[in-house]
Every structure is written in C-alpha cells, then in structure tokens.
Design a protein around this motif. Structure first.
Motif, PDB file in Angstrom:
ATOM      1  N   UNK A 199       0.841  -1.173   0.000  1.00  0.00           N
ATOM      2  CA  UNK A 199       0.000   0.000   0.000  1.00  0.00           C
ATOM      3  C   UNK A 199       0.891   1.242   0.000  1.00  0.00           C
ATOM      4  N   UNK A 200       0.516   2.194  -0.758  1.00  0.00           N
ATOM      5  CA  UNK A 200       1.244   3.465  -0.838  1.00  0.00           C
ATOM      6  C   UNK A 200       0.695   4.443   0.204  1.00  0.00           C
ATOM      7  N   UNK A 201       1.506   5.435   0.562  1.00  0.00           N
ATOM      8  CA  UNK A 201       1.104   6.441   1.546  1.00  0.00           C
ATOM      9  C   UNK A 201      -0.195   7.113   1.109  1.00  0.00           C
ATOM     10  N   UNK A 202      -0.295   7.503  -0.162  1.00  0.00           N
ATOM     11  CA  UNK A 202      -1.499   8.195  -0.630  1.00  0.00           C
ATOM     12  C   UNK A 202      -2.739   7.317  -0.509  1.00  0.00           C
ATOM     13  N   UNK A 203      -2.591   6.006  -0.678  1.00  0.00           N
ATOM     14  CA  UNK A 203      -3.723   5.090  -0.532  1.00  0.00           C
ATOM     15  C   UNK A 203      -4.152   4.989   0.930  1.00  0.00           C
ATOM     16  N   UNK A 204      -3.166   4.920   1.832  1.00  0.00           N
ATOM     17  CA  UNK A 204      -3.469   4.857   3.258  1.00  0.00           C
ATOM     18  C   UNK A 204      -4.143   6.145   3.719  1.00  0.00           C
ATOM     19  N   UNK A 205      -3.621   7.282   3.276  1.00  0.00           N
ATOM     20  CA  UNK A 205      -4.219   8.573   3.626  1.00  0.00           C
ATOM     21  C   UNK A 205      -5.653   8.651   3.129  1.00  0.00           C
ATOM     22  N   UNK A 206      -5.887   8.219   1.909  1.00  0.00           N
ATOM     23  CA  UNK A 206      -7.237   8.252   1.337  1.00  0.00           C
ATOM     24  C   UNK A 206      -8.199   7.408   2.161  1.00  0.00           C
ATOM     25  N   UNK A 207      -7.767   6.227   2.556  1.00  0.00           N
ATOM     26  CA  UNK A 207      -8.629   5.354   3.364  1.00  0.00           C
ATOM     27  C   UNK A 207      -8.857   5.936   4.754  1.00  0.00           C
ATOM     28  N   UNK A 208      -7.804   6.429   5.381  1.00  0.00           N
ATOM     29  CA  UNK A 208      -7.937   6.986   6.726  1.00  0.00           C
ATOM     30  C   UNK A 208      -8.750   8.281   6.737  1.00  0.00           C
ATOM     31  N   UNK A 209      -8.688   9.053   5.652  1.00  0.00           N
ATOM     32  CA  UNK A 209      -9.424  10.320   5.604  1.00  0.00           C
ATOM     33  C   UNK A 209     -10.936  10.106   5.588  1.00  0.00           C
ATOM     34  N   UNK A 210     -11.386   8.907   5.314  1.00  0.00           N
ATOM     35  CA  UNK A 210     -12.817   8.579   5.327  1.00  0.00           C
ATOM     36  C   UNK A 210     -13.323   8.316   6.753  1.00  0.00           C
ATOM     37  N   UNK A 211     -12.395   8.236   7.718  1.00  0.00           N
ATOM     38  CA  UNK A 211     -12.735   7.850   9.084  1.00  0.00           C
ATOM     39  C   UNK A 211     -12.744   9.055  10.023  1.00  0.00           C
ATOM     40  N   UNK A 212     -13.374   8.887  11.158  1.00  0.00           N
ATOM     41  CA  UNK A 212     -13.384   9.897  12.207  1.00  0.00           C
ATOM     42  C   UNK A 212     -11.940  10.091  12.682  1.00  0.00           C
ATOM     43  N   UNK A 213     -11.374  11.299  12.583  1.00  0.00           N
ATOM     44  CA  UNK A 213      -9.971  11.506  12.948  1.00  0.00           C
ATOM     45  C   UNK A 213      -9.683  11.337  14.436  1.00  0.00           C
ATOM     46  N   UNK A 214     -10.704  11.229  15.272  1.00  0.00           N
ATOM     47  CA  UNK A 214     -10.507  11.052  16.714  1.00  0.00           C
ATOM     48  C   UNK A 214     -10.453   9.579  17.120  1.00  0.00           C
ATOM     49  N   UNK A 215     -10.700   8.669  16.196  1.00  0.00           N
ATOM     50  CA  UNK A 215     -10.673   7.248  16.518  1.00  0.00           C
ATOM     51  C   UNK A 215      -9.249   6.736  16.659  1.00  0.00           C
ATOM     52  N   UNK A 216      -9.067   5.774  17.560  1.00  0.00           N
ATOM     53  CA  UNK A 216      -7.772   5.110  17.722  1.00  0.00           C
ATOM     54  C   UNK A 216      -7.607   4.079  16.611  1.00  0.00           C
ATOM     55  N   UNK A 217      -6.390   3.920  16.124  1.00  0.00           N
ATOM     56  CA  UNK A 217      -6.097   2.927  15.085  1.00  0.00           C
ATOM     57  C   UNK A 217      -5.508   1.685  15.744  1.00  0.00           C
ATOM     58  N   UNK A 218      -6.090   0.548  15.447  1.00  0.00           N
ATOM     59  CA  UNK A 218      -5.533  -0.741  15.825  1.00  0.00           C
ATOM     60  C   UNK A 218      -5.402  -1.574  14.561  1.00  0.00           C
ATOM     61  N   UNK A 219      -4.372  -2.368  14.507  1.00  0.00           N
ATOM     62  CA  UNK A 219      -4.186  -3.292  13.398  1.00  0.00           C
ATOM     63  C   UNK A 219      -4.484  -4.693  13.914  1.00  0.00           C
ATOM     64  N   UNK A 220      -4.686  -5.623  13.004  1.00  0.00           N
ATOM     65  CA  UNK A 220      -4.855  -7.004  13.427  1.00  0.00           C
ATOM     66  C   UNK A 220      -4.306  -7.927  12.362  1.00  0.00           C
ATOM     67  N   UNK A 221      -4.074  -9.166  12.743  1.00  0.00           N
ATOM     68  CA  UNK A 221      -3.643 -10.170  11.782  1.00  0.00           C
ATOM     69  C   UNK A 221      -4.327 -11.488  12.101  1.00  0.00           C
TER      70      UNK A 221
END
Length: 80
Positions: A1-23
C-alpha cells in the motif's frame, strides 16, 4: 500500500478514533485465538532494499550502496 492510498482510506474515518491493526496470520497467533491485535508504536522513513533472506522470509537490506529505495516503516507492538 502506498502512503497516498493509506491517507485516502484513513481520511474517510473519524480523525478522533484510535487505530488498531490485526492479523489472522497463524504463525503469530496465540493459541486458541482467531486474530491478534497490534498497536502502532511509531512511523518513520528508512532507506533500504526489499529482499528475501536465504530462508525465504521477506526482509529489508539497510544501508546498501547503489539504488536505495525509501520506505515508510510502521513499528507495531503486540503487547500494549
């Protein structure tokens, strides 16, 4: 994933939410768990070359001479 793709996806979300990853990668799952949560500790830039070690595991050769590609590195923690 490129930075611009990650930014685009994250910009759709509430900026106050915590980010967690999972596998769901079975090689790092605790026994009797369907997934593992991962927390973002830090983000940085590193120069290196993507490679596979002799064992076939993806790695990054850091500090090689010649063509060196910049990568955004996200350091993840499984204990938080």
């Amino acid at each position: 994933m490129k930075v611009k793709e990650l930014i685009a996806e994250l910009s759709k979300q509430d900026p106050e939410l915590e980010i967690l990853c999972y596998t769901e990668d079975e090689t790092i799952l605790p026994e009797n768990h369907l997934f593992r949560l991962i927390d973002i500790e830090s983000i940085s830039i590193i120069k290196g070359e993507k490679r596979r070690g002799d064992d076939g595991i993806p790695s990054l050769k850091i500090g090689v001479e010649g063509y060196i590609q910049k990568h955004v590195i996200i350091n993840l923690l499984t204990e938080f």
